[in-house]
Design a protein around this motif. Sequence first.
Motif, PDB file in Angstrom:
ATOM      1  N   HIS A  68       0.863  -1.173   0.000  1.00 40.75           N
ATOM      2  CA  HIS A  68       0.000   0.000   0.000  1.00 40.75           C
ATOM      3  C   HIS A  68       0.909   1.235   0.000  1.00 40.75           C
ATOM      4  O   HIS A  68       2.014   1.198   0.556  1.00 40.75           O
ATOM      5  CB  HIS A  68      -0.880  -0.022   1.251  1.00 40.75           C
ATOM      6  N   ALA A  69       0.424   2.335  -0.624  1.00 40.84           N
ATOM      7  CA  ALA A  69       1.253   3.544  -0.773  1.00 40.84           C
ATOM      8  C   ALA A  69       1.867   4.003   0.557  1.00 40.84           C
ATOM      9  O   ALA A  69       2.993   4.492   0.587  1.00 40.84           O
ATOM     10  CB  ALA A  69       0.413   4.658  -1.387  1.00 40.84           C
ATOM     11  N   LYS A  70       1.142   3.802   1.663  1.00 40.86           N
ATOM     12  CA  LYS A  70       1.655   4.295   2.956  1.00 40.86           C
ATOM     13  C   LYS A  70       2.882   3.507   3.425  1.00 40.86           C
ATOM     14  O   LYS A  70       3.562   3.927   4.359  1.00 40.86           O
ATOM     15  CB  LYS A  70       0.546   4.231   4.013  1.00 40.86           C
ATOM     16  N   ASN A  71       3.163   2.354   2.775  1.00 39.58           N
ATOM     17  CA  ASN A  71       4.283   1.511   3.217  1.00 39.58           C
ATOM     18  C   ASN A  71       5.462   1.517   2.238  1.00 39.58           C
ATOM     19  O   ASN A  71       6.298   0.625   2.261  1.00 39.58           O
ATOM     20  CB  ASN A  71       3.808   0.069   3.418  1.00 39.58           C
ATOM     21  N   LYS A  72       5.513   2.551   1.402  1.00 39.89           N
ATOM     22  CA  LYS A  72       6.554   2.611   0.362  1.00 39.89           C
ATOM     23  C   LYS A  72       7.970   2.550   0.931  1.00 39.89           C
ATOM     24  O   LYS A  72       8.904   2.130   0.249  1.00 39.89           O
ATOM     25  CB  LYS A  72       6.405   3.895  -0.469  1.00 39.89           C
ATOM     26  N   ASP A  73       8.138   3.007   2.151  1.00 40.11           N
ATOM     27  CA  ASP A  73       9.494   3.015   2.729  1.00 40.11           C
ATOM     28  C   ASP A  73       9.767   1.772   3.576  1.00 40.11           C
ATOM     29  O   ASP A  73      10.755   1.711   4.298  1.00 40.11           O
ATOM     30  CB  ASP A  73       9.692   4.283   3.587  1.00 40.11           C
ATOM     31  N   LYS A  74       8.855   0.750   3.495  1.00 41.14           N
ATOM     32  CA  LYS A  74       9.010  -0.448   4.326  1.00 41.14           C
ATOM     33  C   LYS A  74       9.356  -1.668   3.469  1.00 41.14           C
ATOM     34  O   LYS A  74       9.158  -1.678   2.255  1.00 41.14           O
ATOM     35  CB  LYS A  74       7.695  -0.742   5.069  1.00 41.14           C
ATOM     36  N   THR A  75       9.841  -2.709   4.137  1.00 38.90           N
ATOM     37  CA  THR A  75      10.032  -4.015   3.500  1.00 38.90           C
ATOM     38  C   THR A  75       9.299  -5.032   4.379  1.00 38.90           C
ATOM     39  O   THR A  75       8.823  -4.683   5.472  1.00 38.90           O
ATOM     40  CB  THR A  75      11.521  -4.401   3.448  1.00 38.90           C
ATOM     41  N   LEU A  76       9.254  -6.282   3.938  1.00 37.39           N
ATOM     42  CA  LEU A  76       8.615  -7.304   4.783  1.00 37.39           C
ATOM     43  C   LEU A  76       9.279  -7.320   6.157  1.00 37.39           C
ATOM     44  O   LEU A  76       8.612  -7.452   7.182  1.00 37.39           O
ATOM     45  CB  LEU A  76       8.743  -8.689   4.128  1.00 37.39           C
ATOM     46  N   ALA A  77      10.595  -7.140   6.163  1.00 33.18           N
ATOM     47  CA  ALA A  77      11.333  -7.190   7.433  1.00 33.18           C
ATOM     48  C   ALA A  77      11.011  -5.998   8.323  1.00 33.18           C
ATOM     49  O   ALA A  77      10.990  -6.125   9.550  1.00 33.18           O
ATOM     50  CB  ALA A  77      12.828  -7.261   7.168  1.00 33.18           C
ATOM     51  N   THR A  78      10.744  -4.817   7.724  1.00 29.55           N
ATOM     52  CA  THR A  78      10.580  -3.614   8.558  1.00 29.55           C
ATOM     53  C   THR A  78       9.121  -3.173   8.725  1.00 29.55           C
ATOM     54  O   THR A  78       8.857  -2.194   9.428  1.00 29.55           O
ATOM     55  CB  THR A  78      11.386  -2.420   7.977  1.00 29.55           C
ATOM     56  N   LEU A  79       8.177  -3.877   8.109  1.00 31.97           N
ATOM     57  CA  LEU A  79       6.759  -3.552   8.357  1.00 31.97           C
ATOM     58  C   LEU A  79       6.490  -3.748   9.852  1.00 31.97           C
ATOM     59  O   LEU A  79       7.072  -4.625  10.484  1.00 31.97           O
ATOM     60  CB  LEU A  79       5.841  -4.474   7.541  1.00 31.97           C
ATOM     61  N   PRO A  80       5.594  -2.928  10.444  1.00 31.94           N
ATOM     62  CA  PRO A  80       5.384  -3.022  11.892  1.00 31.94           C
ATOM     63  C   PRO A  80       4.714  -4.336  12.302  1.00 31.94           C
ATOM     64  O   PRO A  80       4.080  -5.005  11.483  1.00 31.94           O
ATOM     65  CB  PRO A  80       4.476  -1.829  12.194  1.00 31.94           C
TER      66      PRO A  80
END
Length: 325
Positions: A121-133
């Motif tokens: 989702h656009a709000k998670n553009k700066d995340k990866t599977l490892a860094t998603l909350p």
Amino acid sequence: MHSTASPTVSTSQRTVRIVSRKSQLALIQTHWVRDELQRHFPELGFDIVTMETQGDKVLDVSLSKIGDKGLFTQELEDTMLRGDSDFAVHSLKDLPTRLPEGLMLGCITERKDPADALVVHAKNKDKTLATLPEGAVIGTSSLRRLAQLRHHYPHLSFKDIRGNLNTRLRKLDEGGYDGIILAAAGLQRMAMGDRIHEILPPEISLHAVGQGALGIECRTGDAEILQLLSVLSHGPTTARCLAERAFLRELEGGCQVPIGVNTTLEGDDLILTGLVASLDGQRVIKNTVQGPTAEAEALGVELAQHLRGEGAQAILDEITAASRS
Ligand code: DPM
């Protein structure tokens, strides 16, 4: 629809009838096959007949509960067996490893990237599977993806998602999920490769058997059709996919089992890695075999037997028992 040519009529006078599912991805794939054949055989006519399969219609039930016997293929197969179509174009991974009497896998086309991919989702553009909350919601209906991602990323949570690619992307964009896992090949074929946020390497997710390749199914021994299809056949992909399919067949796994594979070719050798995982991601049975590419199917069988000896059968039996209850 054109009438059926008699078996004695040469291909040069006939119209070949191709049967396909109706989804956008299925049609892109089928049109590619038709265009390639038309280029090679300009004197022939090609008709495309489209159909819905059970897998297209039943969208409200989890895939793994519907059962897997030809979910996306049976209606197409019936038309070939009746003589109303000549061959069917499938995503190879949706084609069961055992085909109905009278039908065969006529050709396997060159594979695209077989990896799984994360779309966010656009709000998670700066995340990866490892860094998603903690608790971020990942959409997938694949037990294979679920088991492997639970194993590597226990902080994530998982939610079923069904429907064709467009539907899934819409559900993601509307905010129902933080990310979804899809095959890179499907996104690329639909010209949506730009939505790929992260390609999952084989260490994280072994892909499905046959993923990224097309499988063309036809009547057993239909020499005219087999001759046409031979121009689309890709040797290296065929060897890899035959090894993968022999592995899955030997484990008696259908399309909805937590079984993943990876194959590479090195000189004259084929290297096949396979995995069976429990749905909670706790138990992962994984091994690799290597041997002559010419013995691709035997390698698949050998790997299945290794994994069975290491506890894979118990996991598969548990899943079968649970899906029946
Ligand atoms: C099969 C699976 C899925 C499809 C199971 C698996 C994915 C289901 C899901 C056997 N078929 O991969 O473990 O994610 O909920 C399918 C896709 C493609 C063919 C879409 C996808 C396109 C890629 C290709 C559905 N079948 O996997 O994202 O042609 O290989």
